[in-house]
Design an enzyme around this catalytic site. Structure first.
Site, short mmCIF file in Angstrom:
data_model
loop_
_atom_site.label_atom_id
_atom_site.label_comp_id
_atom_site.label_asym_id
_atom_site.label_seq_id
_atom_site.Cartn_x
_atom_site.Cartn_y
_atom_site.Cartn_z
N THR A 65 3.10 -12.48 3.61
CA THR A 65 2.26 -13.08 2.57
C THR A 65 2.84 -14.43 2.16
OG1 THR A 65 1.06 -12.61 0.53
CG2 THR A 65 3.35 -11.85 0.64
N GLN A 119 2.24 -5.98 -2.97
CA GLN A 119 2.61 -6.07 -1.56
C GLN A 119 3.89 -5.23 -1.31
OE1 GLN A 119 1.58 -9.15 -3.18
NE2 GLN A 119 -0.40 -8.55 -2.41
N ASN A 169 -4.90 -10.58 -3.55
CA ASN A 169 -4.80 -10.00 -2.21
C ASN A 169 -4.40 -8.53 -2.32
OD1 ASN A 169 -2.31 -10.73 -3.20
ND2 ASN A 169 -1.49 -11.49 -1.27
N HIS A 172 -4.44 -2.17 -5.84
CA HIS A 172 -3.74 -0.98 -6.32
C HIS A 172 -4.77 0.08 -6.67
CE1 HIS A 172 0.17 -3.10 -7.82
NE2 HIS A 172 -0.09 -3.32 -6.56
N ASP A 223 0.81 -1.23 0.00
CA ASP A 223 0.00 0.00 0.00
C ASP A 223 0.84 1.27 0.00
OD1 ASP A 223 -2.22 -1.70 0.20
OD2 ASP A 223 -2.02 -1.74 2.38
N GLU A 224 2.01 1.20 -0.58
CA GLU A 224 2.87 2.38 -0.64
C GLU A 224 2.42 3.35 -1.72
OE1 GLU A 224 3.97 -0.72 -1.07
OE2 GLU A 224 5.33 -1.21 0.58
N VAL A 228 -8.71 -3.82 -0.24
CA VAL A 228 -9.36 -5.12 -0.45
C VAL A 228 -10.26 -5.47 0.74
CG1 VAL A 228 -8.95 -7.60 -0.80
CG2 VAL A 228 -7.47 -5.93 -1.92
P1 GTP Z 1 -0.66 -2.86 -2.80
O1 GTP Z 1 -0.24 -3.57 -4.00
O2 GTP Z 1 -1.93 -3.37 -2.20
O3 GTP Z 1 0.41 -2.82 -1.80
O4 GTP Z 1 -1.17 -1.31 -3.12
P2 GTP Z 1 -0.56 0.08 -3.60
O5 GTP Z 1 0.89 0.16 -3.27
O6 GTP Z 1 -0.89 0.32 -5.03
O7 GTP Z 1 -1.31 1.18 -2.70
P3 GTP Z 1 -2.87 1.41 -2.44
O8 GTP Z 1 -3.48 1.85 -3.71
O9 GTP Z 1 -3.47 0.27 -1.74
O10 GTP Z 1 -2.81 2.60 -1.38
C1 GTP Z 1 -2.29 3.84 -1.63
C2 GTP Z 1 -3.35 4.92 -1.40
O11 GTP Z 1 -2.74 6.19 -1.42
C3 GTP Z 1 -4.42 4.99 -2.48
O12 GTP Z 1 -5.63 5.39 -1.91
C4 GTP Z 1 -3.90 6.08 -3.43
O13 GTP Z 1 -4.92 6.74 -4.17
C5 GTP Z 1 -3.28 7.01 -2.45
N1 GTP Z 1 -2.14 7.80 -2.95
C6 GTP Z 1 -1.08 7.38 -3.69
N2 GTP Z 1 -0.18 8.37 -3.81
C7 GTP Z 1 -0.68 9.44 -3.13
C8 GTP Z 1 -0.17 10.75 -2.83
O14 GTP Z 1 0.92 11.13 -3.21
N3 GTP Z 1 -0.96 11.55 -2.06
C9 GTP Z 1 -2.17 11.17 -1.58
N4 GTP Z 1 -2.86 12.02 -0.84
N5 GTP Z 1 -2.66 9.93 -1.82
C10 GTP Z 1 -1.91 9.08 -2.58
P1 IMP Z 2 -2.31 -12.69 2.51
O1 IMP Z 2 -1.36 -12.20 1.48
O2 IMP Z 2 -3.75 -12.43 2.15
O3 IMP Z 2 -2.05 -14.12 2.90
O4 IMP Z 2 -2.08 -11.84 3.85
C1 IMP Z 2 -0.88 -11.94 4.61
C2 IMP Z 2 -0.48 -10.59 5.16
O5 IMP Z 2 -0.13 -9.71 4.10
C3 IMP Z 2 -1.60 -9.85 5.92
O6 IMP Z 2 -1.01 -9.09 6.95
C4 IMP Z 2 -2.19 -8.91 4.87
O7 IMP Z 2 -2.80 -7.79 5.46
C5 IMP Z 2 -0.93 -8.53 4.11
N1 IMP Z 2 -1.18 -8.16 2.71
C6 IMP Z 2 -1.34 -8.99 1.65
N2 IMP Z 2 -1.51 -8.30 0.53
C7 IMP Z 2 -1.44 -6.99 0.87
C8 IMP Z 2 -1.50 -5.78 0.13
O8 IMP Z 2 -1.65 -5.76 -1.09
N3 IMP Z 2 -1.36 -4.63 0.83
C9 IMP Z 2 -1.15 -4.63 2.16
N4 IMP Z 2 -1.07 -5.74 2.91
C10 IMP Z 2 -1.22 -6.90 2.26
MG MG Z 3 -3.01 -1.82 -1.68
#
Ligand code: GTP
Ligand code: IMP
Ligand code: MG
Length: 363
Positions: A221, A206, A70, A73, A43-44, A280
């Site tokens: 994970t 992840q 899981n 994005h 969730d970076e 999710v």
């Molecule tokens: P995973 O693959 O699940 O780890 O997800 P991810 O790395 O793509 O991140 P995810 O979309 O779950 O969470 C990031 C959140 O931050 C989202 O709601 C984006 O819309 C938001 N976001 C991303 N960059 C910025 C930013 O620079 N500023 C703000 N305010 N929000 C942002």
């Molecule tokens: P799993 O991948 O569903 O087995 O979950 C294992 C661990 O990874 C848990 O702590 C989840 O919350 C975390 N996790 C898996 N996928 C993500 C992701 O995309 N974003 C953030 N945490 C995740």
């Molecule tokens: Mg995410």
């Protein structure tokens, strides 16, 4: 200006590019793949960064590695938000072929749903014959106390499906009728593109410390998710990689159980505007300040060549939507320089808002 290019092929897969322009020969070593991975606990903001890179760098392919559905994005373009669990976030660049590598698990229902929601031309999508398939039984097993209860998994069935894959009893995409129109040889397509010197984005999911090998076991994970593993998921080796971009949020979040150094109380996270809801599972994400020790380790584990920082606006609200480095506040600039100094890798991309265009590109 008319450029003529000549390629000189080498047996090891690298190529030397001669650009003949005004009689000048420029020698360039061409590597065309960029790998994007998360540096903390997921969730970076990889979705945001990858969608920006896709629009800006115009890759011929965006390919997804990582665990499976899981992941969530988030892509925000022109006020519209997309939550992607299976499709590559680079779908926003309409000329890119969208691939899912054989290391990635597919939930066919989730994938078909996303094709509909994003309204992509289905012909753009290729799913590798050997992607593993998540079935209802995997989701049921993932919801049990030992997984969802003890570890706080996403309950998406990924862990049990990967366990079945290790037991070699998991169904593969080639066994599933509804995936037939998309089936392809993903490594084959990727290598064809790489051989032509085309840009390829490889999308990780992840984050480093959720890696089965390098993370905070058992709160991790079901696979390795560092850059090497993401490359393996899609079928390319390290020598084709031009850059490894590690994405860090300007603070750290974590969903589910497991250690989070310097964790803030929920009230404090909310006060700072850092309380997020998981894409999710809709759970609250735990939060902590930026962690330089973890960042240093993540850079090593991934062999990062550059860093992206997202959500700078959530630490320095005055920089919201800023798209020019010089217009950042002094505090924000110092934070970026501190990261570069302490972590030892240049910060090349800075995100100041969720929209794709709220981005500073220093490459
Ligand atoms: P995973 O693959 O699940 O780890 O997800 P991810 O790395 O793509 O991140 P995810 O979309 O779950 O969470 C990031 C959140 O931050 C989202 O709601 C984006 O819309 C938001 N976001 C991303 N960059 C910025 C930013 O620079 N500023 C703000 N305010 N929000 C942002
Ligand atoms: P799993 O991948 O569903 O087995 O979950 C294992 C661990 O990874 C848990 O702590 C989840 O919350 C975390 N996790 C898996 N996928 C993500 C992701 O995309 N974003 C953030 N945490 C995740
Ligand atoms: Mg995410």
């Amino acid at each position: 200006m008319s450029n003529r290019t000549l390629y000189l092929e080498f047996g090891d897969g690298f190529r030397i590019l001669f650009i003949l322009s005004y009689g000048v020969i420029i020698l360039v070593r061409e590597l065309s793949a960029i790998v994007i991975v998360g540096g903390f606990f997921g969730d970076e903001g990889k979705g945001k960064i990858i969608s920006y890179l896709a629009l800006h760098d115009r890759p011929s392919i965006v390919v997804r590695g990582g665990v499976g559905p899981n992941a969530g994005h988030t892509v925000m373009m022109e006020g519209k938000e997309f939550k992607l669990r299976q499709l590559p976030s680079g779908f926003v660049y309409e000329k890119a072929r969208l691939l899912i590598g054989p290391g990635v698990l597919i939930n066919p229902k989730v994938l078909l749903d996303e094709i509909e929601k994003t309204k992509i031309n289905p012909k753009r999508l290729g799913v590798d014959y050997q992607c593993g398939i998540i079935e209802d039984t995997h989701i049921e097993r993932d919801s049990k106390p030992d997984l969802k209860g003890r570890l706080g998994t996403t309950g998406s069935g990924c862990g049990p499906a990967n366990a079945d894959r290790a037991l070699r009893i998991l169904k593969l995409a080639r066994d599933i009728e509804e995936l037939k129109p998309f089936l392809t040889d993903v490594p084959g397509e990727l290598h064809d593109a790489i051989d032509k010197g085309e840009t390829v984005l490889i999308e990780g999911t992840q984050g480093t410390f959720l890696s089965l090998f390098h993370g905070t076991y058992p709160y991790v994970t079901s696979k390795d998710v560092t850059a090497s593993a993401i490359c393996s998921d899609v079928g390319i080796g390290p020598k084709h990689v031009r850059d490894v971009l590690v994405v860090f949020k300007a603070y750290v979040t974590r969903v589910g159980a497991g250690p989070l150094p310097n964790e803030l109380s929920e009230e404090e996270a909310e006060r700072r505007g850092w309380l997020e809801i998981a894409t999710v599972t809709r759970r609250k994400r735990r939060a902590a300040p930026f962690n330089f020790d973890l960042a240093r380790r993540a850079v090593k584990l991934n062999s990062a060549t550059m860093i992206a920082i997202t959500k700078l606006d959530k630490v320095f609200p005055e920089v919201e939507g800023v798209r020019d480095f010089d217009k950042l506040s002094d505090g924000a600039k110092e934070f970026i320089w501190e990261i570069e100094k302490k972590v030892g890798v240049p910060v090349k991309i800075i995100s100041t808002g969720p929209d794709i265009l709220d981005t500073i590109d220093l490459r």
